[in-house]
Design a protein around this motif. Structure first.
Motif, PDB file in Angstrom:
ATOM      1  N   GLU A  24       0.811  -1.136   0.003  1.00  0.00           N
ATOM      2  CA  GLU A  24      -0.218  -0.083  -0.037  1.00  0.00           C
ATOM      3  C   GLU A  24       0.891   1.265  -0.023  1.00  0.00           C
ATOM      4  O   GLU A  24       1.813   1.251   0.682  1.00  0.00           O
ATOM      5  CB  GLU A  24      -0.764   0.064   1.089  1.00  0.00           C
ATOM      6  N   ASN A  25       0.465   2.276  -0.646  1.00  0.00           N
ATOM      7  CA  ASN A  25       1.290   3.702  -0.769  1.00  0.00           C
ATOM      8  C   ASN A  25       0.687   4.126   0.417  1.00  0.00           C
ATOM      9  O   ASN A  25      -0.560   4.530   0.611  1.00  0.00           O
ATOM     10  CB  ASN A  25       0.802   4.314  -2.135  1.00  0.00           C
ATOM     11  N   THR A  28      -0.926   7.795   0.194  1.00  0.00           N
ATOM     12  CA  THR A  28      -2.181   7.977  -0.427  1.00  0.00           C
ATOM     13  C   THR A  28      -3.321   6.830   0.137  1.00  0.00           C
ATOM     14  O   THR A  28      -4.523   7.001  -0.007  1.00  0.00           O
ATOM     15  CB  THR A  28      -2.328   7.855  -1.707  1.00  0.00           C
ATOM     16  N   GLU A  30      -3.414   4.324  -1.277  1.00  0.00           N
ATOM     17  CA  GLU A  30      -3.898   3.446  -2.541  1.00  0.00           C
ATOM     18  C   GLU A  30      -3.165   2.213  -2.329  1.00  0.00           C
ATOM     19  O   GLU A  30      -2.198   2.037  -2.002  1.00  0.00           O
ATOM     20  CB  GLU A  30      -3.342   4.063  -3.458  1.00  0.00           C
ATOM     21  N   THR A  31      -3.958   0.929  -2.674  1.00  0.00           N
ATOM     22  CA  THR A  31      -3.608  -0.484  -2.778  1.00  0.00           C
ATOM     23  C   THR A  31      -2.670  -0.416  -4.269  1.00  0.00           C
ATOM     24  O   THR A  31      -3.391  -0.304  -5.230  1.00  0.00           O
ATOM     25  CB  THR A  31      -4.796  -1.277  -2.642  1.00  0.00           C
ATOM     26  N   LEU A  32      -1.551  -1.089  -4.026  1.00  0.00           N
ATOM     27  CA  LEU A  32      -0.520  -0.995  -5.214  1.00  0.00           C
ATOM     28  C   LEU A  32      -1.040  -2.392  -6.043  1.00  0.00           C
ATOM     29  O   LEU A  32      -1.602  -3.234  -5.251  1.00  0.00           O
ATOM     30  CB  LEU A  32       0.943  -0.982  -4.903  1.00  0.00           C
TER      31      LEU A  32
END
Length: 272
Positions: A24-25, A28, A30-32
């Motif tokens: 995960e980032n 952010t 965000e799931t990579l």
């Protein structure tokens, strides 16, 4: 997108997995996109068997072969600098400059260059001659080394490129790297270059192996396995103490750098 392969016994192959995960980032949330396996004990067992064979083969190789590997690996890391920095930034949110590109990655390649010098002059072996007592001693390879990398140094302490890795290889030991799940793609990129360097320098194929993630019970079982020579760990105090207990139970040396929670003080000026 397919689950990424593990590096075991000289090949990138599908894991014998008990599950999977995504990084995960942290900046952010965000799931990579890349999916990575959680290896079962079968992968650990295969890696141990391959590392045992590699350790025996490494003992008969010249220091020049090991130095060549370190030199080739160092060069390949520099050639892939841009992708490594971008990937590590996405997985850790650490600044690309100066932190990753200008500080940590150069530190990592410098560790490899220092190891080349240590291999060339044999200084790591600390040869000692006591003429008075007629005792001669030197250090020697210890066998497969299991290395756990931390989340906060994706290059300089990475299980596939960091200080513990460099020391183990320089002393003629194969490495089983346990990547940190916070930056699996970064570790994969480093492992790709390490394995390419293994092949180019004609070291035993299992000199470098890598698993991404394990169930805690498998990690402790791996640490306590008698086929290991030693363990290097950088991470939390709780996990480090559990690994130490597992290693102590079978008399294996374990080198630990454990974290703590540091207080953060925010002064009135910063608040204003």
């Amino acid at each position: 997108m397919p689950v990424q392969p593990v590096l075991i016994a000289g090949e990138w192959r599908p894991a014998k997995a008990s599950g999977s995960f995504h990084a995960e980032n942290p900046a952010t949330g965000e799931t990579l996109p890349d999916e990575f396996p959680i290896s079962s004990w079968a992968d650990c067992d295969a890696a141990l068997n391959a590392a045992t064979e590699a350790a025996a083969a490494l003992r008969s190789l010249s220091p020049e072969k090991i130095a060549l590997f370190l030199m080739v690996f160092e060069g390949r890391i520099r050639e892939r600098k841009t992708e490594l920095v971008e990937t590590a930034h996405a997985e850790t949110a650490l600044p690309k400059t100066p932190r990753l590109a200008d500080v940590e990655l150069p530190r990592t390649t410098d560790q490899l260059r220092q190891a080349i010098r240590a291999v060339a002059d044999g200084s790591w072996a600390w040869p000692t001659i006591d003429t008075k007592l007629n005792i001669r001693s030197l250090l020697a390879p210890i066998g497969p080394v299991l290395i756990f990398g931390p989340n906060n140094f994706p290059f300089a302490y990475n299980g596939v490129a960091g200080g513990d890795f460099v020391a183990a290889i320089a002393a003629g030991n194969p490495v089983i790297a346990k990547a940190h799940p916070s930056h699996p793609r970064t570790s994969q990129l480093l492992a790709e270059e390490a394995f390419a360097a293994v092949l180019e320098s004609e070291l035993p194929p299992a000199t470098v192996q890598m698993l991404y993630h394990l169930a805690p019970e498998d990690g402790l079982k791996l640490a306590a396995d008698r086929r290991l020579g030693a363990i290097g760990f950088t991470g939390s105090r709780a996990a480090g103490l559990k690994l130490k207990a597992a290693a102590d139970a079978v008399g294996k040396p374990v080198y630990l750098e454990m974290s703590s929670l540091n207080p953060v003080v925010i002064l009135p000026g910063a608040l204003a």
